[in-house]
Write a protein that holds these residues in place. Structure first.
Motif, short mmCIF file in Angstrom:
data_model
loop_
_atom_site.label_atom_id
_atom_site.label_comp_id
_atom_site.label_asym_id
_atom_site.label_seq_id
_atom_site.Cartn_x
_atom_site.Cartn_y
_atom_site.Cartn_z
N LEU A 356 0.86 -1.36 -0.07
CA LEU A 356 0.23 0.17 0.00
C LEU A 356 0.99 1.31 -0.15
CD1 LEU A 356 -2.58 -0.75 2.77
CD2 LEU A 356 -2.97 -1.06 0.39
N GLN A 357 0.29 2.13 -0.67
CA GLN A 357 0.71 3.78 -0.62
C GLN A 357 -0.38 4.24 -0.24
OE1 GLN A 357 1.47 5.79 -4.33
NE2 GLN A 357 2.68 7.27 -3.28
N ILE A 358 -0.45 5.19 1.13
CA ILE A 358 -1.31 5.93 1.54
C ILE A 358 -0.98 7.24 1.41
CG2 ILE A 358 -2.86 6.20 3.62
CD1 ILE A 358 -2.13 3.36 4.52
N ILE A 359 -1.95 8.07 0.82
CA ILE A 359 -1.76 9.19 0.61
C ILE A 359 -2.94 10.09 1.26
CG2 ILE A 359 -1.17 11.40 -1.17
CD1 ILE A 359 -0.32 9.23 -3.07
N VAL A 360 -2.54 10.99 2.41
CA VAL A 360 -3.64 11.63 2.91
C VAL A 360 -3.40 13.32 2.31
CG1 VAL A 360 -4.41 12.71 5.06
CG2 VAL A 360 -3.57 10.28 4.83
N VAL A 361 -4.49 13.62 1.63
CA VAL A 361 -4.24 15.09 1.04
C VAL A 361 -5.15 15.97 1.91
CG1 VAL A 361 -4.85 16.51 -1.06
CG2 VAL A 361 -4.19 13.89 -1.21
N ASP A 362 -4.39 16.78 2.67
CA ASP A 362 -5.08 17.85 3.57
C ASP A 362 -5.39 18.96 2.98
OD1 ASP A 362 -5.27 18.62 6.59
OD2 ASP A 362 -4.26 20.29 5.71
N ARG A 385 0.07 18.54 1.64
CA ARG A 385 -0.83 19.68 2.14
C ARG A 385 -1.01 20.59 0.96
NH1 ARG A 385 0.14 20.85 8.18
NH2 ARG A 385 1.45 19.16 8.86
N GLN A 386 -2.14 21.21 0.73
CA GLN A 386 -2.76 22.18 -0.40
C GLN A 386 -3.64 23.03 0.36
OE1 GLN A 386 -4.58 19.88 -3.54
NE2 GLN A 386 -6.63 20.44 -2.57
N PRO A 387 -3.69 24.28 -0.29
CA PRO A 387 -4.83 25.23 0.33
C PRO A 387 -6.06 24.64 -0.01
CG PRO A 387 -3.00 26.26 -1.04
CD PRO A 387 -2.90 24.74 -1.29
N ASN A 388 -7.24 24.85 0.58
CA ASN A 388 -8.45 24.76 0.58
C ASN A 388 -8.99 24.65 -0.86
OD1 ASN A 388 -11.77 25.31 0.80
ND2 ASN A 388 -10.84 23.19 1.93
N ALA A 389 -9.21 23.70 -1.68
CA ALA A 389 -9.84 23.78 -2.87
C ALA A 389 -11.06 22.65 -3.37
CB ALA A 389 -8.48 23.44 -3.87
N GLY A 390 -11.34 22.11 -2.51
CA GLY A 390 -12.44 20.98 -2.43
C GLY A 390 -11.93 19.54 -2.63
N LYS A 391 -12.90 18.73 -2.33
CA LYS A 391 -12.62 17.30 -2.65
C LYS A 391 -11.87 16.82 -3.70
CE LYS A 391 -14.62 12.62 -1.32
NZ LYS A 391 -15.88 12.01 -0.99
N ALA A 392 -12.60 17.07 -4.86
CA ALA A 392 -12.25 16.86 -5.96
C ALA A 392 -10.87 17.21 -6.49
CB ALA A 392 -13.20 17.19 -7.10
N ALA A 393 -10.56 18.28 -6.20
CA ALA A 393 -9.28 18.88 -6.15
C ALA A 393 -8.18 18.14 -5.36
CB ALA A 393 -9.10 20.53 -5.88
N ALA A 394 -8.50 18.03 -4.19
CA ALA A 394 -7.77 17.09 -3.20
C ALA A 394 -7.37 15.69 -3.79
CB ALA A 394 -8.25 16.96 -1.81
N LEU A 395 -8.27 14.97 -4.31
CA LEU A 395 -8.26 13.70 -5.31
C LEU A 395 -7.09 13.76 -6.29
CD1 LEU A 395 -11.85 12.33 -4.90
CD2 LEU A 395 -9.86 11.32 -3.65
N ASN A 396 -7.22 14.90 -7.08
CA ASN A 396 -6.56 14.83 -8.30
C ASN A 396 -5.19 15.41 -7.92
OD1 ASN A 396 -8.49 14.68 -10.35
ND2 ASN A 396 -9.31 16.68 -10.22
#
Length: 692
Positions: A356-362, A385-396
């Motif tokens: 597994l590779q587990i990526i948590v996108v905050d 970590r990224q600025p708040n942009a929404g769930k779809a952007a976090a998945l991308n």
């Protein structure tokens, strides 16, 4: 229909319009039900407790009561007043009018206000042909058995109906169930005094043995027998057939109604017409809607059984295909998820699938989400970590860091069973499968709201997914647990940000790109559901609104060929019919069901409702058994149908209004308490049912 609208409107004000509409329909239904029930009900005349006053016991049929004094009158010799009660009737009134016209005779029609409101054209015809109109009360109730306010209401409503239908008022009245004047005894005499006090002249009938040559008032109803007797009586050329007031030599009683009375009457007729029309329409709608709901339930159970039977035989990922052991990238988009992020990551690290590779996108969290995830000491866990942009952007963003060809997407409030990932990815052994939906279960189900959602997940969502897989039209891989081919995701441009239901939008895009989507019921993950109605409303509002956006975005799939077209014609049609259209009608259908229980055969309606509940509980029990769940949760289902279902209907209504107005809907985040795994840890479920 897009998330990026040119303007934003607040649809909450339109709840007032909905409330007004529902209230108006309810009032029209109640009024229609009351009048229909009373008019159609069999009336029994109560035995008299006191005799009629001697002054009224003269044998004469016309009675006046003024200042406590009673006077009576009768038709002069060779004068016959024909009177007809309870109309106008759409069958017999036109025939009677034609018969009277052919004999150049006039008559007096004592009309029921409810019938006047239903057939105003016949009232106009009676007036235009020179006949006299009297009041038979609004519903034809025995006034001797009702209160004084009810008596006044019956008479005033009839006057309003006459004013609205033909622009006339009347001073003549006949008490229902009255034959001769000496039958107006006991409570009926009290009612006669009340009616006379409002300025009415009371008209009864002469005894049957009285001859026309002596002068008489004959009483008929709107029936075939009455028609034949009237026809026979009109052959007597030795007498004059006229109205009551003309026979008495008095002024006509049908004066012109005031303008205000006409307007009031027209409003009354409109309400009655709306109610009657609504009853007729909803009878069909209820039959069709109930039939569709029953057909859906039967299909769900049939396809669920077919789905279980095909496990291990024909479905991709069965033992006939190779075992998938490739490494997996897990993406966890997280925004202010400090309550549950640790449980989610630790459950994944406990997976029986080691690679597994587990990526948590905050996604710009303002709490300790990123710090908690980063503190987990395991090389398989990466925090981005990224600025708040929404769930779809976090998945991308997570896809950019993904190293493996199989990607599992996980909500940050979800806890996986140890073997969930292994089972989830097995269907990807088939090269045509681009995505796999897992089996999402409710973790925090101790409270009533949680139990309702638990039933919904098992009976609604998961049973639907079994059917969708058999029909090859799975519309949604839930964000809580889903596996994807990375190249399939890249082929559709990643996770779209066009809608609020990014999981539904992505699944539909995969179908249109030629990929298949299946359901793996043995891949179990536990999710945390809302514990407050306000949280549930916001969550479902976003889901429903986002689904509407996705349906609109992919609407052209119904015209495409091959798997995309099959998905469009089956999946999109199903969503529109059962998740959009029927819920829009549901509150009014439920209102009509209440109408049936109040005014129709209540025993029959109770039996129908209990039968519907029984079928629903049977289906829910079957779904619980398929999922290896305990049946004891079924006790909450009656309350779910009465309360929870109504809430879901209202969510759909608001979502449709929002979509039609082109309003912008913000992301609604649910407050987390980190209880997704409490049920998994305290009371694990059994094994799913297998028929192999």
């Amino acid at each position: 229909m897009s998330a990026r609208h040119a303007r934003s409107r607040d649809p909450r004000g339109h709840w007032l319009l909905l409330i007004v509409a529902i209230t108006a329909v309810a009032a029209a239904l109640l009024f229609e039900g009351w009048t229909t029930y009373e008019v159609g009900a069999a009336q029994t005349k109560r035995a008299c407790s006191t005799p009629v006053p001697k002054a009224a016991d003269s044998g004469q049929p016309v009675v006046r009561i003024k200042d406590g004094k009673v006077s009576t009158a009768a038709m002069p010799p060779r004068t016959v007043a024909l009177t007809f009660d309870g109309g106008p009737d759409p069958v017999w009134t036109p025939r009677l009018l034609e018969l009277l016209r052919n004999h150049k005779a006039k008559a007096t029609f004592f009309l029921s206000g409810a019938q006047v409101a239903r057939h105003p054209d016949l009232v106009e015809k009676i007036r235009d042909e020179g006949h006299e109109i009297g009041s038979y009360t609004y519903t034809g109730v025995d006034l001797g058995q009702v209160s004084a306010p009810r008596t006044r209401l019956e008479m005033s409503l009839t006057q309003s109906a006459l004013a609205g239908a033909a622009g006339v008022k009347t001073d003549l009245a006949r008490l229902p169930l009255t034959t001769q004047a000496d039958t107006m005894c006991g409570g009926e005499w009290t009612a006669a005094e009340r009616v006379a006090a409002e300025g009415y002249t009371l008209v009864a009938a002469d005894r049957p043995f009285r001859k026309p040559e002596q002068g008489l008032i004959r009483q008929f109803s709107n029936t075939d027998i009455a028609f034949q007797e009237t026809k026979k009586l009109l052959r007597n050329q030795k007498v004059r057939f006229t109205t009551v007031t003309d026979g008495l030599g008095e002024r006509k009683v049908n004066a012109e109604a005031a303008t205000a009375s006409r307007w009031q009457g027209e409003g009354l007729i409109m309400v009655q017409t709306i109610g009657h029309f609504f009853v007729d329409i909803m009878t069909w709608v209820l039959g069709i809607g109930g039939g569709l709901a029953l057909v859906r339930l039967v299909l769900l159970m049939v396809f669920a059984r077919a789905h279980v039977r095909r496990i291990g035989r024909f479905r991709p990922g069965s033992p006939w295909l190779r075992e998938i052991t490739e490494p997996v990238t897990v993406l966890i988009p997280a925004y202010n998820e400090e309550a549950g992020i640790q449980s989610t990551v630790l459950s994944l690290l406990d997976s029986t699938h080691p690679y597994l590779q587990i990526i948590v996108v905050d996604d710009g969290s303002t709490d300790g989400t990123a710090e908690i995830a980063a503190a987990i000491d395991d090389p398989r866990v990466t925090v981005v970590r990224q600025p708040n942009a929404g769930k779809a952007a976090a998945l991308n963003t997570g896809l950019v860091y993904a190293e493996y060809d199989i990607v599992v997407m996980v909500d940050a409030d979800t806890v996986f069973e140890p073997d969930a990932i292994y089972h989830l990815i097995q269907p990807l052994a088939h090269p045509a499968v681009g995505a796999v939906s897992g089996n999402t279960k409710v973790g925090n189900r101790k409270r009533l709201l949680g139990k309702w959602q638990h039933l919904e997940y098992v009976f609604g969502f998961n049973l639907d997914r079994r059917m969708f897989e058999v029909l090859e039209c799975m519309p949604t891989v839930p964000g809580a647990i889903g596996a994807f081919r990375r190249d399939a995701l890249m082929g559709v441009g990643g996770v779209s940000e066009d809608t609020l239901a990014e999981d539904t939008d992505l699944t539909m895009a995969l179908w249109r790109a030629g990929w298949r989507v299946v359901y793996q019921e043995s891949a179990v993950a536990w999710t945390e559901v809302p514990v407050k109605l306000s949280q549930l409303w916001r969550q479902r509002y976003r889901w429903c609104y986002g689904t509407l956006q996705a349906i609109w975005k992919h609407r052209r799939a119904v015209l495409e060929m091959g798997p995309p077209g099959r998905f469009g014609r089956r999946g999109l049609t199903y969503l529109v019919v059962f998740q959009v259209i029927l819920p829009l009608f549901a509150p009014i259908v439920d209102l009509f069901a209440l109408y049936g229980a109040l005014f129709l055969d209540s025993a029959l309606w109770i039996v129908v409702w209990l039968g519907f509940l029984g079928v629903q509980m049977f289906g829910a029990g079957y779904a619980l058994r398929l999922d290896g769940e305990k049946l004891r949760t079924l006790w909450v289902m009656p309350l779910q149908l009465v309360v929870y279902r109504q809430l879901m209907y209202l969510v759909t209504i608001q979502s449709v209004v929002t979509a039609l107005l082109g309003s912008r809907l913000k992301w609604h985040r649910m407050h987390r308490s980190g209880t997704a795994d409490q049920y998994r840890l305290e009371e694990p479920v059994g094994q799913p049912l297998s028929l192999n």
